[in-house]
Design a protein around this motif. Structure first.
Motif, short mmCIF file in Angstrom:
data_model
loop_
_atom_site.label_atom_id
_atom_site.label_comp_id
_atom_site.label_asym_id
_atom_site.label_seq_id
_atom_site.Cartn_x
_atom_site.Cartn_y
_atom_site.Cartn_z
N GLY A 45 -51.34 13.47 -27.05
CA GLY A 45 -50.05 13.33 -26.13
C GLY A 45 -50.07 13.81 -25.04
N MET A 46 -50.78 14.73 -24.85
CA MET A 46 -51.26 15.81 -23.03
C MET A 46 -51.29 13.64 -22.32
SD MET A 46 -54.22 18.42 -23.47
CE MET A 46 -54.21 20.04 -23.99
N VAL A 47 -50.95 14.28 -20.62
CA VAL A 47 -50.84 13.55 -20.20
C VAL A 47 -52.19 14.05 -18.50
CG1 VAL A 47 -48.92 12.64 -20.34
CG2 VAL A 47 -48.97 14.81 -18.66
N LYS A 48 -52.64 13.16 -18.50
CA LYS A 48 -53.10 12.61 -17.15
C LYS A 48 -52.65 13.29 -16.31
CE LYS A 48 -57.00 9.87 -19.15
NZ LYS A 48 -57.77 8.08 -18.62
N THR A 49 -53.05 13.88 -14.93
CA THR A 49 -52.29 14.37 -13.98
C THR A 49 -53.01 14.89 -12.67
OG1 THR A 49 -52.54 16.59 -14.66
CG2 THR A 49 -50.49 16.17 -15.48
N GLY A 50 -54.68 14.45 -12.84
CA GLY A 50 -55.19 14.27 -11.73
C GLY A 50 -57.18 14.44 -12.26
N LYS A 85 -52.63 17.34 -19.26
CA LYS A 85 -51.56 19.05 -18.54
C LYS A 85 -50.65 18.41 -20.24
CE LYS A 85 -50.20 20.30 -14.38
NZ LYS A 85 -49.89 21.06 -13.22
N LEU A 86 -49.58 19.12 -20.90
CA LEU A 86 -48.73 18.76 -21.95
C LEU A 86 -47.66 18.04 -21.23
CD1 LEU A 86 -48.64 21.89 -23.61
CD2 LEU A 86 -49.87 20.21 -24.48
N GLU A 87 -47.36 18.58 -19.59
CA GLU A 87 -46.18 17.70 -19.60
C GLU A 87 -47.01 17.29 -17.90
OE1 GLU A 87 -42.95 20.81 -18.43
OE2 GLU A 87 -42.22 19.31 -20.63
N ASN A 88 -45.94 16.53 -17.21
CA ASN A 88 -46.21 16.03 -15.43
C ASN A 88 -45.58 17.42 -15.12
OD1 ASN A 88 -47.39 16.03 -13.17
ND2 ASN A 88 -47.30 13.86 -13.54
N SER A 89 -45.88 18.99 -14.82
CA SER A 89 -45.20 19.95 -13.99
C SER A 89 -46.05 20.70 -13.88
CB SER A 89 -44.39 20.22 -15.19
OG SER A 89 -43.77 21.24 -14.48
N PRO A 90 -45.87 21.47 -12.58
CA PRO A 90 -46.14 22.38 -11.81
C PRO A 90 -46.00 23.62 -12.56
CG PRO A 90 -44.11 21.82 -10.39
CD PRO A 90 -44.70 20.63 -11.57
N ASP A 91 -45.29 23.89 -13.70
CA ASP A 91 -45.59 24.96 -14.64
C ASP A 91 -46.14 24.63 -15.79
OD1 ASP A 91 -43.25 25.76 -12.73
OD2 ASP A 91 -42.28 25.87 -14.07
N ALA A 92 -46.94 23.59 -15.92
CA ALA A 92 -47.87 23.55 -17.41
C ALA A 92 -49.33 23.90 -17.03
CB ALA A 92 -47.74 21.46 -17.53
N SER A 93 -49.70 24.36 -17.93
CA SER A 93 -51.22 24.96 -17.61
C SER A 93 -52.23 23.10 -17.67
CB SER A 93 -51.77 26.12 -18.83
OG SER A 93 -51.02 26.63 -18.90
N GLU A 94 -53.14 24.31 -17.08
CA GLU A 94 -54.58 23.17 -16.73
C GLU A 94 -55.16 22.95 -18.05
OE1 GLU A 94 -53.68 21.60 -11.90
OE2 GLU A 94 -55.42 23.11 -12.70
#
Length: 169
Positions: A49-54, A80-89
């Motif tokens: 359930g991760m999301v592509k962020t880049g 990332k686990l969520e599209n947030s700057p606080d989420a690990s890559e």
């Protein structure tokens, strides 16, 4: 004597705080080389359930100059686990070849990074998605940890262990 102990403790706590202040981010980016990028993306995006962020490319010149590769270009997909700057890559890349180390059956079978732990709000939808993908569940999982939390262990397509911890519902 107590005063000296308190002073030493205060100095130590300042050193620990100072050491921690050297980081400008509280996250860690982890690069994972996989054999089959599409298969791994399917597992992490559609199963976990991760999301592509880049994404980005390491070109031949930078790969060689930086020491990352011997001049081989590689595309990197960021999850990332969520599209947030606080989420690990979780950065996936592939050179189109299988690993040269043996497949691990247990975490003690090799050295290096062996597993990741993901805390979830509910295991049920992840378990259902992974079952649809025919992912093998290891051990007797879900294993109760407490009244509120259960533990599920699977391996990604390259054999990396993925721990999922959270309530069943």
């Amino acid at each position: 004597m107590v005063k000296i102990s308190l002073i030493i403790c205060a100095l130590f706590m300042n050193c620990v705080a100072y050491a921690q202040s050297n980081f400008n981010s509280k996250t860690i980016g982890i690069g994972v080389v996989v054999a089959d990028i599409e298969r791994s993306l399917d597992f992490y995006v559609n199963g976990i359930g991760m999301v592509k962020t880049g994404n980005f490319t390491i070109n031949e010149e930078f790969g060689k100059r930086s020491g990352l590769t011997n001049g081989v270009a590689v595309a990197v997909t960021i999850l990332k686990l969520e599209n947030s700057p606080d989420a690990s890559e979780w950065k996936l890349m592939s050179f189109g070849k299988k690993a040269t180390h043996p497949n691990e059956k247990y975490i003690q079978d090799d050295t290096g990074m062996q597993y990741i732990t993901i805390q979830v709000k509910s295991l049920k939808p992840i378990i259902e998605r992974l079952k649809k993908q025919k992912v093998t569940f290891l051990g007797t999982t879900p294993t109760p940890l407490s009244k509120e939390a259960h533990f599920v262990l699977v391996q990604d397509p390259d054999g990396n262990f993925v721990e999922l911890i959270g309530p069943l519902e």
